[in-house]
Design a protein around this motif. Structure first.
Motif, short mmCIF file in Angstrom:
data_model
loop_
_atom_site.label_atom_id
_atom_site.label_comp_id
_atom_site.label_asym_id
_atom_site.label_seq_id
_atom_site.Cartn_x
_atom_site.Cartn_y
_atom_site.Cartn_z
N ASP A 22 0.83 -1.21 0.11
CA ASP A 22 0.02 -0.10 -0.04
C ASP A 22 0.87 1.11 -0.08
O ASP A 22 0.48 2.46 0.57
N ASP A 23 1.83 1.15 -0.71
CA ASP A 23 3.04 2.31 -0.60
C ASP A 23 2.58 3.09 -2.02
O ASP A 23 3.33 3.25 -2.85
N PHE A 24 1.53 3.85 -1.85
CA PHE A 24 1.14 4.46 -3.19
C PHE A 24 1.92 5.99 -3.29
O PHE A 24 1.85 6.48 -4.31
N SER A 25 2.34 6.22 -2.18
CA SER A 25 3.26 7.38 -2.38
C SER A 25 4.42 7.24 -3.12
O SER A 25 4.78 8.13 -4.07
N GLU A 26 4.91 6.16 -2.94
CA GLU A 26 6.32 5.70 -3.91
C GLU A 26 5.96 5.34 -5.38
O GLU A 26 6.61 5.55 -6.20
N ILE A 27 4.75 4.81 -5.53
CA ILE A 27 4.00 4.40 -6.68
C ILE A 27 4.04 6.02 -7.53
O ILE A 27 4.37 6.03 -8.68
N PHE A 28 3.32 6.89 -6.66
CA PHE A 28 3.22 8.16 -7.33
C PHE A 28 4.81 8.72 -7.98
O PHE A 28 4.67 9.17 -8.95
N ASN A 29 5.54 8.81 -6.86
CA ASN A 29 6.90 9.08 -7.25
C ASN A 29 7.71 8.24 -8.38
O ASN A 29 8.09 8.97 -9.07
N GLU A 30 7.57 6.98 -8.38
CA GLU A 30 7.90 6.22 -9.79
C GLU A 30 7.13 6.86 -11.09
O GLU A 30 7.96 6.92 -12.01
N MET A 31 6.08 6.95 -10.96
CA MET A 31 5.37 7.50 -12.02
C MET A 31 5.76 9.00 -12.42
O MET A 31 5.85 9.04 -13.61
N GLU A 32 5.79 9.98 -11.46
CA GLU A 32 6.30 10.95 -11.70
C GLU A 32 7.85 10.89 -12.37
O GLU A 32 7.93 11.72 -13.35
N ASN A 33 8.66 10.52 -11.84
CA ASN A 33 9.77 10.24 -12.23
C ASN A 33 9.84 9.78 -13.66
O ASN A 33 10.76 10.44 -14.57
N THR A 34 9.18 8.96 -13.86
CA THR A 34 9.05 8.19 -15.21
C THR A 34 8.43 9.30 -16.27
O THR A 34 8.68 9.06 -17.57
N ASN A 35 7.77 10.29 -15.88
CA ASN A 35 6.92 11.25 -16.64
C ASN A 35 8.23 11.93 -17.57
O ASN A 35 7.87 12.66 -18.43
N TYR A 36 9.31 11.83 -17.10
CA TYR A 36 10.55 12.48 -17.89
C TYR A 36 10.65 12.11 -19.49
O TYR A 36 11.08 12.71 -20.42
N ILE A 37 9.99 10.97 -19.42
CA ILE A 37 10.00 10.41 -20.91
C ILE A 37 9.28 11.20 -21.72
O ILE A 37 9.58 11.18 -23.10
N LYS A 38 8.60 12.07 -21.51
CA LYS A 38 7.84 12.96 -22.44
C LYS A 38 8.52 13.88 -22.99
O LYS A 38 8.55 14.24 -23.98
N GLN A 39 9.42 14.66 -22.19
CA GLN A 39 10.50 15.44 -22.63
C GLN A 39 11.43 14.88 -23.60
O GLN A 39 12.06 15.45 -24.81
N ILE A 40 11.90 13.61 -23.45
CA ILE A 40 12.74 12.94 -24.41
C ILE A 40 12.03 12.68 -25.61
O ILE A 40 12.44 13.06 -26.73
#
Length: 283
Positions: free
Chosen positions: A260-278
Motif C-alpha cells: 500500500d505504498d502509493f506515495s512511492e508509486i506516485f514518485n515512480e510514475m512522476e519520475n518516469t514522466n520525464y520520458i515525455k521530454q525525451i
C-alpha cells in the motif's frame, strides 16, 4: 540509379518503392519474392514495374533487402555474389550484428550498406505500403566505413531525398539499444494481448471495454510473428537482458502495491514522466 530491385515488397520495401518512384519517375523498380501472389499484388498496386528473379540482380544499380532477418542472413551472401561491381545492396533489418558478420569477409563487402530505418506500422504485406513512411524518421547505418564511398553517397542521397535522418552506429551497440526501445516494446505488447485474451474470454467484453490506451498499447501485438520471431532469436542475449530489467521493475511495482505504498508509486510514475521530454524532443 536506373534499375532498383526490391527483395521483399511489404510495408518496408513497398514504402521505399513508393517514395523512390515519386522522386525518381524514370527509375524502374523490379520486385523479387518467394510468392508470386505478392508480386502480382505489388504490380496491381504499382509498387513495382516488373517481376524479377535473383539471377537478374547483376543488372541492378541498387538492391533493397527487406525480408525477415533470418532470411537476410541466409540470402545476403548470394545477393552480393550476383551484384555488379558498381551495384549497391542495402538491407533494412532490425538486427545488425549477425547480418554484418555473415558478409564480413565477402569479396564484395564494399558493395553492401547495413541499414535499419526506424519506421513502420503493425501491418505487413504489399497493401501495408504507404507514402511518406520515412519522412522525419531515423535510418541507422552500421559499418559505413566498409562501404565504397561513391556507393555511400548514392544511398545517403536517396535516404535524404525521401526525408530520412541519418545516424551511424556499430552493429553491437545498435542491437543492444534497439532491444530496449523496440524489441521490448513488441514483447510487452504481445504479452499484454495474451494476458487480456486469457483473462477476458468473452471477445465482446474486450471490444466494449477496451479504451484508446489499451488499443495503442497492444497495437504492436498485431505485428507479424514471422518477422519478429527471427528478430528475437538473433538478438536473444540483449532481449533477455532487457526482459530481466523490465520484469524486475514490474516486480517492484507489484511489491509497492502489496505494501500500500502509493506515495512511492506516485514518485515512480512522476519520475518516469520525464520520458515525455525525451519523446517530444525527437518528434
Amino acid at each position: 540509379m536506373k534499375n532498383i530491385y526490391m527483395i521483399g515488397i511489404g510495408l518496408i520495401g513497398g514504402s521505399f518503392a513508393i517514395d523512390i518512384k515519386k522522386n525518381n519517375p524514370d527509375v524502374v523498380i523490379h520486385g523479387i519474392s518467394r510468392k508470386d501472389e505478392t508480386l502480382n499484388k505489388a504490380l496491381e498496386l504499382n509498387l513495382i514495374d516488373k517481376k524479377a528473379t535473383l539471377d537478374d540482380i547483376e543488372n541492378a544499380d541498387l538492391v533493397i533487402v527487406s525480408i525477415p532477418v533470418d532470411a537476410t542472413v541466409k540470402l545476403l551472401p548470394t545477393i552480393l555474389d550476383k551484384i555488379s561491381d558498381d551495384g549497391l545492396v542495402i538491407d533494412a533489418g532490425s538486427t545488425k550484428e549477425e547480418i554484418c558478420k555473415v558478409v564480413e569477409h565477402h569479396p564484395k563487402r564494399r558493395n553492401f550498406l547495413a541499414c535499419h530505418p526506424i519506421a513502420g506500422t503493425e501491418n505487413s504485406g504489399p497493401t501495408a505500403a504507404i507514402s511518406g513512411l520515412y519522412v522525419g524518421k531515423t535510418n541507422i547505418i552500421c559499418e559505413v566505413e566498409k562501404t565504397t564511398f561513391k556507393l555511400q553517397e548514392k544511398a545517403l542521397k536517396l535516404f535524404m531525398d525521401i526525408g530520412m535522418r541519418i545516424r551511424y552506429m556499430d552493429p553491437v551497440s545498435h542491437d543492444k539499444h534497439i532491444a530496449y526501445v523496440s524489441h521490448l516494446s513488441h514483447i510487452s505488447s504481445f504479452m499484454l494481448g495474451k494476458t487480456v485474451i486469457n483473462k477476458a474470454k468473452n471477445e465482446r467484453d474486450i471490444f466494449d471495454m477496451a479504451g484508446s490506451g489499451f488499443a495503442s498499447t497492444v497495437r504492436l501485438a498485431k505485428s507479424s510473428p514471422a518477422m519478429w520471431t527471427p528478430i528475437f532469436k538473433q538478438n536473444k542475449e540483449n532481449v533477455i537482458e532487457t526482459l530481466e530489467e523490465y520484469i524486475n521493475n514490474l516486480q517492484q511495482f507489484k511489491e509497492l502495491m502489496q505494501k500500500d505504498d502509493f506515495s512511492e508509486i506516485f514518485n515512480e510514475m512522476e519520475n518516469t514522466n520525464y520520458i515525455k521530454q525525451i519523446l517530444n524532443g525527437i518528434k
